[in-house]
Design a protein around this motif. Structure first.
Motif, mmCIF file in Angstrom:
data_model
loop_
_atom_site.group_PDB
_atom_site.id
_atom_site.type_symbol
_atom_site.label_atom_id
_atom_site.label_comp_id
_atom_site.label_asym_id
_atom_site.label_seq_id
_atom_site.Cartn_x
_atom_site.Cartn_y
_atom_site.Cartn_z
ATOM 1 N N ARG A 19 0.836 -1.207 0.000
ATOM 2 C CA ARG A 19 0.000 0.000 0.000
ATOM 3 C C ARG A 19 0.876 1.265 0.000
ATOM 4 O O ARG A 19 0.599 2.223 -0.726
ATOM 5 N N ASP A 23 1.006 4.339 -2.722
ATOM 6 C CA ASP A 23 0.926 5.758 -2.340
ATOM 7 C C ASP A 23 2.127 6.529 -2.876
ATOM 8 O O ASP A 23 1.986 7.636 -3.407
ATOM 9 N N VAL A 26 2.064 7.294 -6.641
ATOM 10 C CA VAL A 26 1.204 8.427 -6.974
ATOM 11 C C VAL A 26 1.838 9.742 -6.510
ATOM 12 O O VAL A 26 1.970 10.696 -7.282
ATOM 13 N N LYS A 31 3.149 7.780 -11.356
ATOM 14 C CA LYS A 31 1.891 7.424 -12.023
ATOM 15 C C LYS A 31 1.636 8.373 -13.187
ATOM 16 O O LYS A 31 1.326 7.941 -14.298
ATOM 17 N N TYR A 71 -7.522 -1.278 -3.128
ATOM 18 C CA TYR A 71 -6.796 -0.082 -2.691
ATOM 19 C C TYR A 71 -5.911 0.449 -3.821
ATOM 20 O O TYR A 71 -5.918 1.651 -4.114
ATOM 21 N N LYS A 75 -6.216 4.112 -6.347
ATOM 22 C CA LYS A 75 -5.158 5.088 -6.626
ATOM 23 C C LYS A 75 -4.975 5.312 -8.132
ATOM 24 O O LYS A 75 -4.092 6.058 -8.549
#
Length: 165
Positions: A19, A23, A26, A31, A71, A75
């Motif tokens: 996870r 994060d 991003v 990303k 999850y 994102k």
């Protein structure tokens, strides 16, 4: 393009770390630069259940793979997972041999977008046939999943992998 857990973390993988990587992908702008896959490599595996379906390691992935995939999808990223054509994965975890269709169904149910399929503990299997079985299983599962053959070149994949993959 994307990120794979193996070269940095090996078997030291868990839900929180994956996870956190999503994060970071991003937040760092990767990303936006075109990186789209978060791939958890070997060692996410738990045991097979009483019906032969693969499960996630319960302590390392307490929320399960579906929640992790959800999850990552939230994102705006895609989720990848690892298995192997042999009896065990390269790290000795339960692999796909003899469970290809069950595994493909589970991957589809979990929302997997990418499968890295390795070539450990394959003894004298025919590589083209083994990878074709998993390809067919993925097709029958009803979810588009990128199929990444990881064969190392010992069975001349340049002669057959384009059609199989």
């Amino acid at each position: 393009m994307g990120w794979n857990s193996w070269n940095k973390f090996g078997c030291n993988v868990n839900e929180k770390m994956i996870r956190d990587m999503a994060d970071a992908m991003v937040a760092s702008g990767l990303k936006d630069a075109g990186y789209e896959y978060i791939v958890i490599d070997d060692c996410w595996h738990g045991e097979r259940d009483s019906l032969g379906f693969i499960t996630a390691h319960p302590q390392h992935f307490p929320s399960g793979i579906k929640a992790l995939a959800d999850y990552i999808h939230s994102k705006g990223l895609k989720f990848g997972i690892y298995s192997c054509a042999g009896e065990k994965t390269c790290a000795g975890k339960p692999a796909g041999r003899g469970h290809e269709y069950q595994d493909a169904l589970m991957y589809a149910k979990w929302g997997v977008d990418y499968l890295k399929y390795d070539w450990c503990y394959t003894d004298k299997l025919n590589a083209e046939a083994a990878y074709t079985t998993m390809r067919d299983a993925l097709h029958s599962a009803g979810r588009p999943i990128v199929f990444s053959l990881c064969e190392w070149g010992s069975n001349k994949p340049w002669l057959w992998a384009k059609e199989v993959g």
